[in-house]
Design an enzyme around this catalytic site. Structure first.
Site, PDB file in Angstrom:
ATOM      1  N   GLN A  98      81.365  54.267  68.862  1.00 33.59           N
ATOM      2  CA  GLN A  98      82.160  55.388  69.386  1.00 33.59           C
ATOM      3  C   GLN A  98      81.854  55.476  70.879  1.00 33.59           C
ATOM      4  OE1 GLN A  98      82.067  58.942  66.602  1.00 33.59           O
ATOM      5  NE2 GLN A  98      80.493  57.690  65.653  1.00 33.59           N
ATOM      6  N   LYS A 193      93.308  40.467  65.690  1.00 33.21           N
ATOM      7  CA  LYS A 193      92.898  41.393  64.612  1.00 33.21           C
ATOM      8  C   LYS A 193      93.525  42.767  64.818  1.00 33.21           C
ATOM      9  CE  LYS A 193      88.638  43.789  64.494  1.00 33.21           C
ATOM     10  NZ  LYS A 193      87.176  43.820  64.479  1.00 33.21           N
ATOM     11  N   ASP A 219      80.253  37.315  66.492  1.00 28.96           N
ATOM     12  CA  ASP A 219      80.531  38.751  66.631  1.00 28.96           C
ATOM     13  C   ASP A 219      79.214  39.479  66.880  1.00 28.96           C
ATOM     14  OD1 ASP A 219      82.087  41.006  66.750  1.00 28.96           O
ATOM     15  OD2 ASP A 219      82.903  40.842  64.732  1.00 28.96           O
TER      16      ASP A 219
HETATM   17  C1  R5P Z   1      84.362  45.380  66.445  1.00 31.78           C
HETATM   18  O1  R5P Z   1      84.861  45.540  67.526  1.00 31.78           O
HETATM   19  C2  R5P Z   1      83.029  44.749  66.256  1.00 31.78           C
HETATM   20  O2  R5P Z   1      82.789  43.758  67.203  1.00 31.78           O
HETATM   21  C3  R5P Z   1      82.873  44.200  64.860  1.00 31.78           C
HETATM   22  O3  R5P Z   1      83.848  43.188  64.676  1.00 31.78           O
HETATM   23  C4  R5P Z   1      83.054  45.259  63.829  1.00 31.78           C
HETATM   24  O4  R5P Z   1      82.285  46.378  64.160  1.00 31.78           O
HETATM   25  C5  R5P Z   1      82.645  44.756  62.461  1.00 31.78           C
HETATM   26  O5  R5P Z   1      82.887  45.757  61.527  1.00 31.78           O
HETATM   27  P1  R5P Z   1      83.293  45.389  60.033  1.00 31.78           P
HETATM   28  O6  R5P Z   1      82.284  44.390  59.526  1.00 31.78           O
HETATM   29  O7  R5P Z   1      83.215  46.710  59.300  1.00 31.78           O
HETATM   30  O8  R5P Z   1      84.677  44.838  60.075  1.00 31.78           O
END
Ligand code: R5P
Length: 313
Positions: A98, A193, A219
């Site tokens: 956030q 995405k 990521d």
């Molecule tokens: C998003 O911008 C982040 O870099 C991650 O891709 C995200 O927080 C991953 O969350 P989740 O595993 O719930 O998709």
């Protein structure tokens, strides 16, 4: 060195703190971090810290509020015990997602946590792969930002020699994915995405050539796993070969581990920035350690040496 610095930890990740202290050739300093009968955090620093350079290792991982309060209260206790300098070592900085007011009437929790740490008495922050680099600007105290890239590149350069593409699961991750691609001498692709809700995403298109190639999705966080799994499905549809994922912070909330086990992802590599409890262990999940990276950074902060040199390529 351990007569001039002290490393403390709360209950978030004592194993990582111990490994960091070991890298530095010492031990964690004693502190009581427990609870009063009403649930309030109880802290007592159990060694003299007057004039010392103190580091508190505590990721603000789940249970986020408990771990954050422990960190704040430990900093308060250390400040009042006359530590010369206090560095909050936060391998995973929770509440980071956030980070802007993207809807009406929502908070900016990353800024709030930065304010809380500063008011508690932190003089510096040392952290790893922040969700967004701009969060550094929420602090008016020095912040050192580390990257797990070297740890992952070392792992994947031994495992996957060629025919490799690094894939960013969203547009925001392109810069980091490009750095991985450069170091691994690999191609680069991006997943378009869309986030449907906090727990659900869809991967629409793949930009880049992935057919017949081994892919490494990179990521910062895996929480529900939705982003990675949808990206992996899109890569499979585009006829990629094996799919790996390198993710710094393995939050792995809800049924993420089960979803990874049933997914197209061959192996998920995470760091130990967050502890991986026994119930979340899986043959598909490999953990690489960032203890020596954090230890080296602590040493360099104490000796006032460059940190950026660790990431030169
Ligand atoms: C998003 O911008 C982040 O870099 C991650 O891709 C995200 O927080 C991953 O969350 P989740 O595993 O719930 O998709």
């Amino acid at each position: 060195m351990f007569n001039r610095i002290s490393i403390f930890t709360g209950n978030a990740h004592p194993k990582l703190a111990k490994d960091i202290a070991k890298y530095l050739g010492g031990k964690i300093s004693p502190a009581l971090v427990s609870r009063f009968s009403d649930g309030e955090v109880r802290v007592k620093i159990e060694e003299n810290v007057r004039g010392k350079d103190v580091f508190v290792v505590q990721p603000t991982s789940p249970p986020v509020n408990e771990n954050l309060m422990e960190l704040l209260i430990m900093i308060d206790a250390l400040k009042r015990a006359s530590a010369r300098r206090i560095t909050a070592v936060i391998p995973y900085f929770g509440y980071a997602r956030q980070d802007r007011k993207d809807q009406p009437r929502v908070p900016i929790t990353a800024k709030l946590v930065a304010n809380l740490l500063t008011v508690a008495g932190a003089d510096r922050v040392l952290t790893l792969d922040l969700h967004a680099g701009q969060i550094q600007g929420f602090f008016d105290i020095p912040l050192d930002h580390l990257y797990a890239i070297n740890v992952f590149v070392e792992y994947f350069s031994k495992k996957l020699k060629n025919n490799l593409v690094v894939v960013s699961p969203d547009v925001g991750g392109i810069k980091m994915a490009r750095a991985y691609a450069k170091r691994l001498s690999a191609g680069l692709a991006i997943v378009d995405k869309r986030r449907n809700s906090p727990d659900s995403t869809s991967a629409i298109h793949i930009l880049g050539e992935v057919e017949g190639k081994n892919c490494v999705l990179v990521d910062d966080i895996i929480a529900t796993g939705s982003s990675l799994i949808e990206a992996a499905k899109a890569l499979k549809r585009a006829k990629s070969k094996d799919i790996y994922a390198a993710v710094t912070h393995g939050v792995l909330s809800k049924d993420a581990v089960k979803k990874i086990e049933n997914s197209d992802i061959k192996q998920l590599v995470i760091t130990d920035s967050i502890p991986l409890p026994p119930e979340k262990r899986s043959l598909k999940i490999k953990v690489v350690s960032v203890a020596s990276l954090l230890g080296e950074a602590i040493k360099r902060i104490h000796e006032e040496k460059s940190i950026s040199i660790l990431f030169e390529f």
